[in-house]
Design an enzyme around this catalytic site. Structure first.
Site, PDB file in Angstrom:
ATOM      1  N   LYS A 123     -24.150 -59.556  35.055  1.00  0.00           N
ATOM      2  CA  LYS A 123     -24.654 -58.853  36.235  1.00  0.00           C
ATOM      3  C   LYS A 123     -25.222 -59.804  37.295  1.00  0.00           C
ATOM      4  O   LYS A 123     -25.145 -59.525  38.492  1.00  0.00           O
ATOM      5  CB  LYS A 123     -25.695 -57.814  35.819  1.00  0.00           C
ATOM      6  CG  LYS A 123     -25.076 -56.579  35.161  1.00  0.00           C
ATOM      7  CD  LYS A 123     -26.131 -55.558  34.821  1.00  0.00           C
ATOM      8  CE  LYS A 123     -25.496 -54.252  34.365  1.00  0.00           C
ATOM      9  NZ  LYS A 123     -24.616 -54.407  33.209  1.00  0.00           N
ATOM     10  N   GLY A 172     -26.104 -47.966  30.068  1.00  0.00           N
ATOM     11  CA  GLY A 172     -27.444 -47.425  30.276  1.00  0.00           C
ATOM     12  C   GLY A 172     -28.529 -48.123  29.476  1.00  0.00           C
ATOM     13  O   GLY A 172     -29.706 -47.789  29.606  1.00  0.00           O
ATOM     14  N   GLU A 207     -34.736 -55.597  40.324  1.00  0.00           N
ATOM     15  CA  GLU A 207     -34.115 -54.987  41.499  1.00  0.00           C
ATOM     16  C   GLU A 207     -34.971 -53.845  42.027  1.00  0.00           C
ATOM     17  O   GLU A 207     -35.722 -53.212  41.273  1.00  0.00           O
ATOM     18  CB  GLU A 207     -32.730 -54.445  41.165  1.00  0.00           C
ATOM     19  CG  GLU A 207     -31.686 -55.509  40.902  1.00  0.00           C
ATOM     20  CD  GLU A 207     -30.314 -54.922  40.660  1.00  0.00           C
ATOM     21  OE1 GLU A 207     -29.344 -55.701  40.713  1.00  0.00           O
ATOM     22  OE2 GLU A 207     -30.198 -53.706  40.416  1.00  0.00           O
ATOM     23  N   LYS A 208     -34.825 -53.591  43.310  1.00  0.00           N
ATOM     24  CA  LYS A 208     -35.463 -52.424  43.920  1.00  0.00           C
ATOM     25  C   LYS A 208     -34.862 -51.170  43.309  1.00  0.00           C
ATOM     26  O   LYS A 208     -33.634 -51.066  43.153  1.00  0.00           O
ATOM     27  CB  LYS A 208     -35.217 -52.436  45.434  1.00  0.00           C
ATOM     28  CG  LYS A 208     -35.802 -51.258  46.181  1.00  0.00           C
ATOM     29  CD  LYS A 208     -37.302 -51.347  46.297  1.00  0.00           C
ATOM     30  CE  LYS A 208     -37.845 -50.218  47.166  1.00  0.00           C
ATOM     31  NZ  LYS A 208     -39.322 -50.211  47.174  1.00  0.00           N
ATOM     32  N   HIS A 242     -29.136 -42.598  31.111  1.00  0.00           N
ATOM     33  CA  HIS A 242     -28.287 -43.461  31.947  1.00  0.00           C
ATOM     34  C   HIS A 242     -26.824 -43.431  31.512  1.00  0.00           C
ATOM     35  O   HIS A 242     -26.047 -44.302  31.903  1.00  0.00           O
ATOM     36  CB  HIS A 242     -28.789 -44.910  31.948  1.00  0.00           C
ATOM     37  CG  HIS A 242     -30.175 -45.071  32.493  1.00  0.00           C
ATOM     38  ND1 HIS A 242     -30.471 -44.917  33.829  1.00  0.00           N
ATOM     39  CD2 HIS A 242     -31.345 -45.351  31.861  1.00  0.00           C
ATOM     40  CE1 HIS A 242     -31.763 -45.117  34.007  1.00  0.00           C
ATOM     41  NE2 HIS A 242     -32.311 -45.379  32.838  1.00  0.00           N
ATOM     42  N   GLU A 297     -22.266 -52.579  39.514  1.00  0.00           N
ATOM     43  CA  GLU A 297     -21.561 -53.396  38.534  1.00  0.00           C
ATOM     44  C   GLU A 297     -20.073 -53.076  38.608  1.00  0.00           C
ATOM     45  O   GLU A 297     -19.664 -52.111  39.253  1.00  0.00           O
ATOM     46  CB  GLU A 297     -22.073 -53.129  37.111  1.00  0.00           C
ATOM     47  CG  GLU A 297     -21.840 -51.708  36.615  1.00  0.00           C
ATOM     48  CD  GLU A 297     -22.367 -51.489  35.205  1.00  0.00           C
ATOM     49  OE1 GLU A 297     -22.725 -52.476  34.540  1.00  0.00           O
ATOM     50  OE2 GLU A 297     -22.409 -50.326  34.777  1.00  0.00           O
ATOM     51  N   ASN A 299     -16.783 -52.472  36.023  1.00  0.00           N
ATOM     52  CA  ASN A 299     -16.276 -52.306  34.667  1.00  0.00           C
ATOM     53  C   ASN A 299     -14.835 -52.787  34.630  1.00  0.00           C
ATOM     54  O   ASN A 299     -13.956 -52.200  35.267  1.00  0.00           O
ATOM     55  CB  ASN A 299     -16.357 -50.845  34.231  1.00  0.00           C
ATOM     56  CG  ASN A 299     -17.793 -50.359  34.143  1.00  0.00           C
ATOM     57  OD1 ASN A 299     -18.175 -49.392  34.780  1.00  0.00           O
ATOM     58  ND2 ASN A 299     -18.610 -51.041  33.364  1.00  0.00           N
ATOM     59  N   ARG A 301     -12.265 -52.559  32.829  1.00  0.00           N
ATOM     60  CA  ARG A 301     -11.520 -51.803  31.822  1.00  0.00           C
ATOM     61  C   ARG A 301     -11.198 -50.436  32.396  1.00  0.00           C
ATOM     62  O   ARG A 301     -11.601 -50.113  33.521  1.00  0.00           O
ATOM     63  CB  ARG A 301     -12.364 -51.638  30.559  1.00  0.00           C
ATOM     64  CG  ARG A 301     -13.742 -51.026  30.866  1.00  0.00           C
ATOM     65  CD  ARG A 301     -14.526 -50.711  29.628  1.00  0.00           C
ATOM     66  NE  ARG A 301     -15.918 -50.408  29.903  1.00  0.00           N
ATOM     67  CZ  ARG A 301     -16.387 -49.249  30.340  1.00  0.00           C
ATOM     68  NH1 ARG A 301     -15.553 -48.249  30.586  1.00  0.00           N
ATOM     69  NH2 ARG A 301     -17.678 -49.062  30.543  1.00  0.00           N
ATOM     70  N   VAL A 304     -13.960 -43.967  30.827  1.00  0.00           N
ATOM     71  CA  VAL A 304     -13.869 -42.677  30.135  1.00  0.00           C
ATOM     72  C   VAL A 304     -13.389 -41.597  31.101  1.00  0.00           C
ATOM     73  O   VAL A 304     -12.558 -40.754  30.764  1.00  0.00           O
ATOM     74  CB  VAL A 304     -15.244 -42.281  29.548  1.00  0.00           C
ATOM     75  CG1 VAL A 304     -15.208 -40.867  28.977  1.00  0.00           C
ATOM     76  CG2 VAL A 304     -15.680 -43.276  28.482  1.00  0.00           C
TER      77      VAL A 304
END
Length: 482
Positions: A123, A172, A207-208, A242, A297, A299, A301, A304
């Site tokens: 990240k 999450g 982070e904010k 999350h 972020e 992903n 891949r 789902v």
């Protein structure tokens, strides 16, 4: 007229289980490749095997012994002359070390290139790349914060509330909101320990925290020739712990703001281009009430929730993902070729207590469906299926498409009413409450929906036996042609 060329037949190992393994197997066979499925000690009758051409026993009964066991998988790959591996989602799908080992063995990983996986899997690094590419990021650090005192200094500088977030986190986990200095000091070491245990990396970012945010993500797809396309956005703001439970496309929050939609989608493509991306992937954003959005972020891949994008665009993302990895033509001439139609909603069907939302393992003693038109159900269910604590509690994904959002919601209500799973608790009652929630129906919700609306408190505690048996009788009558 576009014609799909006949390509070389490949032996593709599906390094996953459940509904995504079925989904990948169908795509492999559609393209003329050999689909090779895995089964473990406690999944002898796994549903995905019936869609595979070959079956391999992967000894063990939990993640560590099976789908996360890299040496064992590499041995299986070698012994069975595997040409390519599709990882699905979860497990090793974003593991750059596994991708590198496959590359050494001359086996194709049906995923982006190893470097893109590595860069986007961190990240801090991904945030640095986004900043360099002029992709908006959440105010805060893009390198790991070494001490709690430094975390406090940064938090005071950007203003509260803030979010302590694991550098290598996901799903999450490894995140904690802090409203003041005392909470930062109280949580810093705890989140670091959690992150180290979950991801073998205890580094944290500060982070904010965006208040009342929307979780907006953009599906992208790239080939080996430098072409990168977007497939519009999805709204994934209904989450518990999350983790998403309801997704829809397009986003009701963006609505008819086509200028905003275009900016978000083009920003996702810009980020993918910055890392020479070459597969299916998802760029996730957090969007504030003011409709300013920030990179969250990527992903690397398939997600789902990819079916709702397939439903509104009519394009098979898994097929395209395989074609991209093999260097085949995607048969997409340009971005304008990709259009959207209608509205689609996905509900994740999980073996969970609908009130506590905690996993509830058990055995499926009965399973039946009575769905309306426009319903898709990707699942791994069958009678006598053991849903164990060893794997994720999600057992299926219910997807409904309508010409407009109201129709999609109405169909989802009917589909949830027509899904019968006996023998274990599921979150179906909770999903029904969500579908009938006024703010959800109006599209007025954020990632705080579960906390603010408390739909779990409205779940009926008493089972309606009379209604159940009437529905069961209608299913039996339909079977008998009555």
């Amino acid at each position: 007229m576009i014609r799909i060329p006949k390509n070389q037949k490949r032996r593709i190992l599906i390094a996953n289980r459940g509904e995504i393994a079925t989904r990948v197997a169908k795509a492999c066979r559609e393209l003329g490749h050999t689909a090779i499925g895995l089964w473990t000690d406690n999944e002898v009758h796994a549903t995905h095997l019936q869609f595979c051409d070959e079956w391999i026993h992967l000894e063990g009964s939990n993640n560590k012994e099976t789908y996360l066991n890299v040496p064992k998988l590499l041995q299986v790959i070698k012994e069975n002359n595997v040409d390519a591996v599709h990882p699905g989602y979860g497990f090793l799908s974003e593991n750059s070390d596994f991708a590198r080992e496959l590359d050494k063995a001359g086996v194709i990983f049906i995923a982006p290139n190893t470097e893109a996986i590595r860069l986007m899997g961190d990240k801090a690094i991904s945030k640095q790349i986004a900043n360099k590419a002029n992709v908006p990021t959440v105010p805060g650090t893009d390198t790991a914060v070494p001490t709690v005192d430094e975390a406090v200094r940064i938090s005071n500088e950007i203003g509260y509330p803030v979010l302590l977030k694991a550098v290598a986190g996901g799903g999450g986990r490894g995140m904690r909101a802090c409203n003041n200095e005392a909470e930062v000091r109280a949580n810093f070491e705890a989140v670091g320990r959690e992150s180290l245990a979950a991801f073998n990396n205890g580094d944290l970012l500060v982070e904010k925290l965006i208040v009342n945010p929307h979780h907006i993500e953009v599906q992208i797809l790239a080939d080996k020739k430098g072409n990168i396309y977007h497939f519009f956005e999805r709204e994934c703001s209904i989450q518990r712990r999350h983790q998403k439970i309801v997704e829809e496309a397009p986003s009701p929050f963006i609505g008819e703001d086509e200028e905003l939609r275009q900016r978000v989608c083009e920003t996702a493509v810009k980020l993918a281009r910055a890392v020479n991306y070459d597969s299916a992937g998802t760029v996730e954003f957090i969007m504030g009430e003011d409709k300013n959005f920030y990179f969250l972020e990527m992903n690397t891949r398939i997600q789902v929730e990819h079916p709702i994008t397939e439903e509104i665009t009519g394009i098979d993302l898994i097929v395209c993902m395989i074609q991209s990895a093999l260097g085949d033509d995607l048969m997409i001439p340009n971005q304008e070729f990709i259009t959207r139609s209608g509205h689609a909603i996905e509900c994740r069907i999980c073996a969970e207590d609908p009130i506590t939302m905690l996993p509830s393992p058990g055995k499926v003693t009965g399973f039946d469906t009575n769905f309306p038109q426009g319903t898709r159900f990707d699942h791994c269910l069958f009678k006598d299926l053991d849903v164990t604590p060893d794997f994720d509690p999600m057992v299926g994904k219910l997807i409904c498409k309508g010409i407009v959002r109201d129709v999609a919601i109405r169909k989802m209500e009917a589909a949830l009413d027509g899904l019968f799973i006996e023998g274990l608790k599921t979150n179906i009652p909770l999903l029904k409450v969500i579908m009938r929630n006024e703010n959800f129906m109006e599209g007025r919700y954020t990632t705080n929906f579960i906390k603010d609306e408390n739909p779990q408190e409205k779940v009926a505690l008493d089972f309606d036996h009379d209604r159940f048996y009437k529905l069961l009788a209608s299913v039996e009558a339909r079977r008998m042609g009555m």
